[in-house]
Design an enzyme around this catalytic site. Sequence first.
Site, PDB file in Angstrom:
ATOM      1  N   TRP A 151       0.849  -1.200   0.000  1.00 26.08           N
ATOM      2  CA  TRP A 151       0.000   0.000   0.000  1.00 26.08           C
ATOM      3  C   TRP A 151       0.882   1.247   0.000  1.00 26.08           C
ATOM      4  CZ3 TRP A 151      -1.168  -4.182   3.344  1.00 26.08           C
ATOM      5  CH2 TRP A 151      -2.293  -4.920   2.960  1.00 26.08           C
ATOM      6  N   HIS A 171      -6.848   1.444   3.176  1.00 23.36           N
ATOM      7  CA  HIS A 171      -7.916   0.449   3.059  1.00 23.36           C
ATOM      8  C   HIS A 171      -8.886   0.646   4.226  1.00 23.36           C
ATOM      9  CE1 HIS A 171      -5.043  -2.609   5.309  1.00 23.36           C
ATOM     10  NE2 HIS A 171      -5.075  -1.433   5.877  1.00 23.36           N
ATOM     11  N   ARG A 197      -4.452   5.909  -2.138  1.00 29.50           N
ATOM     12  CA  ARG A 197      -3.160   5.253  -2.346  1.00 29.50           C
ATOM     13  C   ARG A 197      -2.302   6.091  -3.270  1.00 29.50           C
ATOM     14  NH1 ARG A 197      -4.768  -1.193  -2.625  1.00 29.50           N
ATOM     15  NH2 ARG A 197      -6.077  -1.110  -0.766  1.00 29.50           N
ATOM     16  N   GLN A 211     -13.926   1.333  -0.772  1.00 29.33           N
ATOM     17  CA  GLN A 211     -13.957  -0.082  -0.394  1.00 29.33           C
ATOM     18  C   GLN A 211     -15.153  -0.347   0.496  1.00 29.33           C
ATOM     19  OE1 GLN A 211     -10.256  -1.329   1.457  1.00 29.33           O
ATOM     20  NE2 GLN A 211      -9.296  -1.678  -0.538  1.00 29.33           N
ATOM     21  N   VAL A 254      -4.921 -11.859   7.833  1.00 30.09           N
ATOM     22  CA  VAL A 254      -5.761 -13.049   7.657  1.00 30.09           C
ATOM     23  C   VAL A 254      -4.884 -14.284   7.461  1.00 30.09           C
ATOM     24  CG1 VAL A 254      -7.788 -11.877   6.720  1.00 30.09           C
ATOM     25  CG2 VAL A 254      -5.956 -12.615   5.179  1.00 30.09           C
ATOM     26  N   ALA A 296     -12.966 -11.993   7.037  1.00 29.65           N
ATOM     27  CA  ALA A 296     -13.018 -10.575   6.670  1.00 29.65           C
ATOM     28  C   ALA A 296     -12.794 -10.458   5.175  1.00 29.65           C
ATOM     29  CB  ALA A 296     -11.951  -9.799   7.434  1.00 29.65           C
TER      30      ALA A 296
HETATM   31  C1  FA5 Z   1      -6.944  -4.647   0.762  1.00 28.20           C
HETATM   32  O1  FA5 Z   1      -7.055  -3.416   0.731  1.00 28.20           O
HETATM   33  C2  FA5 Z   1      -7.277  -5.423   1.973  1.00 28.20           C
HETATM   34  N1  FA5 Z   1      -7.535  -4.511   3.072  1.00 28.20           N
HETATM   35  C3  FA5 Z   1      -8.491  -6.294   1.653  1.00 28.20           C
HETATM   36  C4  FA5 Z   1      -8.759  -7.315   2.731  1.00 28.20           C
HETATM   37  C5  FA5 Z   1      -9.680  -7.035   3.734  1.00 28.20           C
HETATM   38  C6  FA5 Z   1      -8.119  -8.550   2.739  1.00 28.20           C
HETATM   39  C7  FA5 Z   1      -9.954  -7.989   4.713  1.00 28.20           C
HETATM   40  C8  FA5 Z   1      -8.386  -9.490   3.713  1.00 28.20           C
HETATM   41  C9  FA5 Z   1      -9.310  -9.212   4.688  1.00 28.20           C
HETATM   42  P1  FA5 Z   1      -6.317  -4.847  -1.782  1.00 28.20           P
HETATM   43  O2  FA5 Z   1      -5.193  -3.871  -1.776  1.00 28.20           O
HETATM   44  O3  FA5 Z   1      -6.142  -6.043  -2.657  1.00 28.20           O
HETATM   45  O4  FA5 Z   1      -6.617  -5.401  -0.311  1.00 28.20           O
HETATM   46  O5  FA5 Z   1      -7.648  -4.072  -2.187  1.00 28.20           O
HETATM   47  C10 FA5 Z   1      -8.913  -4.678  -2.072  1.00 28.20           C
HETATM   48  C11 FA5 Z   1      -9.767  -4.359  -3.281  1.00 28.20           C
HETATM   49  O6  FA5 Z   1      -9.854  -2.948  -3.448  1.00 28.20           O
HETATM   50  C12 FA5 Z   1      -9.201  -4.853  -4.596  1.00 28.20           C
HETATM   51  O7  FA5 Z   1      -9.590  -6.187  -4.828  1.00 28.20           O
HETATM   52  C13 FA5 Z   1      -9.816  -3.932  -5.592  1.00 28.20           C
HETATM   53  O8  FA5 Z   1     -11.156  -4.321  -5.875  1.00 28.20           O
HETATM   54  C14 FA5 Z   1      -9.872  -2.643  -4.834  1.00 28.20           C
HETATM   55  N2  FA5 Z   1      -8.695  -1.809  -5.134  1.00 28.20           N
HETATM   56  C15 FA5 Z   1      -7.477  -1.871  -4.591  1.00 28.20           C
HETATM   57  N3  FA5 Z   1      -6.655  -0.942  -5.113  1.00 28.20           N
HETATM   58  C16 FA5 Z   1      -7.398  -0.244  -5.996  1.00 28.20           C
HETATM   59  C17 FA5 Z   1      -7.140   0.876  -6.857  1.00 28.20           C
HETATM   60  N4  FA5 Z   1      -5.954   1.486  -6.884  1.00 28.20           N
HETATM   61  N5  FA5 Z   1      -8.147   1.320  -7.624  1.00 28.20           N
HETATM   62  C18 FA5 Z   1      -9.366   0.731  -7.577  1.00 28.20           C
HETATM   63  N6  FA5 Z   1      -9.672  -0.310  -6.798  1.00 28.20           N
HETATM   64  C19 FA5 Z   1      -8.698  -0.794  -6.023  1.00 28.20           C
END
Ligand code: FA5
Length: 335
Positions: A151, A171, A197, A211, A254, A296
Amino acid sequence: MVDLEALEAEARASLAEAGDEAGLDSWRVEWLGRRGRLTAVLRGVRDLPAEERPLIGAGANRLKGELEDAVTARRAELLAAASDGPALDVTLPGRRPPMGSLHPITLTRRMMERTFRDMGFDVVEGPDVELEEYNFDRLRIPAGHPARDMWDTMWVADDGSGGPRQLLRTHTSPMQIRYLERRQPPIRVIVPGTCYRYEATDATHEWMLTQIEGLVIDEDLSFAHLKGTLEAFVRRVFGAEIETRFRCDYFPFVEPGAELGVRWQGDWLEVLGCGMVHPEIIEDAGLDPDRFTGFAFGMGVERVAMLRYGVRDIRHFYRNDIRFLSEFDQFRGSA
Ligand code: FA5
């Protein structure tokens, strides 16, 4: 004796010939002007024999008023013809002011919230400006941990007070910790919210994104509950035919972790990260990890909106182009 009737007929016939403003002006000069023909009749009244005076005088005055009205009516007629309709049609409905509609991300977010509510989830929100501790440390991502690189973070400028470091949350997961501080199981909650981000953007990545976090904690929950819940959600939102896939993924908070992708333009689009809540997080919350388990997830609302509306580039959502946004007027009221 003056023939007022003949005079009127002649005046009206010539008025009907006047085809524009200039024609109306010269007609007025000819009939009603200072040297006009009707004016001359009115002036001549005093020279008439006494018995004719009242009759001609009254008749000529009445005719003057009527011709004034006639020229006004003729002007309106010419105007109406020029604008291809009546000059003022008071029966027409008023102009509708532009109404606007909800933003597609708001529509999608509300639809997702409603779907989770129907499945028995509560909805809460958390702060956009978050403490480093909640965004990272207490999610088992200490400073120096390589997972921090997952991140790219926007930090809030240090105000020199020596206080804890703050950032724009990357997040919605910090709300897992905040919620566990306040509530006891059984827990079934979602947390919608904006995340930030420090990322280069492309067709599927924005630097600002929405999110929806989910947290479920109870006795005897297994990975099957996680899969069943998320698959039920995805089918409700996209229909029974939607193709999905779970793949292993790593998130420090997790164990095990996974991502869920759905078929998108012949490829897979990652929609969410998920997993079983790490036993250490359960323990840190003062709960017995042998008794309580949970799962989660964190899903991207923009990604769901892309799938739902067939939007090929995520960057359209925040460009503020009214032509794009007004496409969603048709969904007004469907949130
Ligand atoms: C997370 O942010 C974790 N907090 C998710 C999580 C929660 C995992 C609870 C386990 C338990 P990640 O960075 O992969 O994970 O982002 C989650 C989702 O947010 C992605 O699958 C995507 O759908 C969305 N996302 C992430 N980054 C971006 C971005 N830059 N632009 C648009 N959507 C995004």
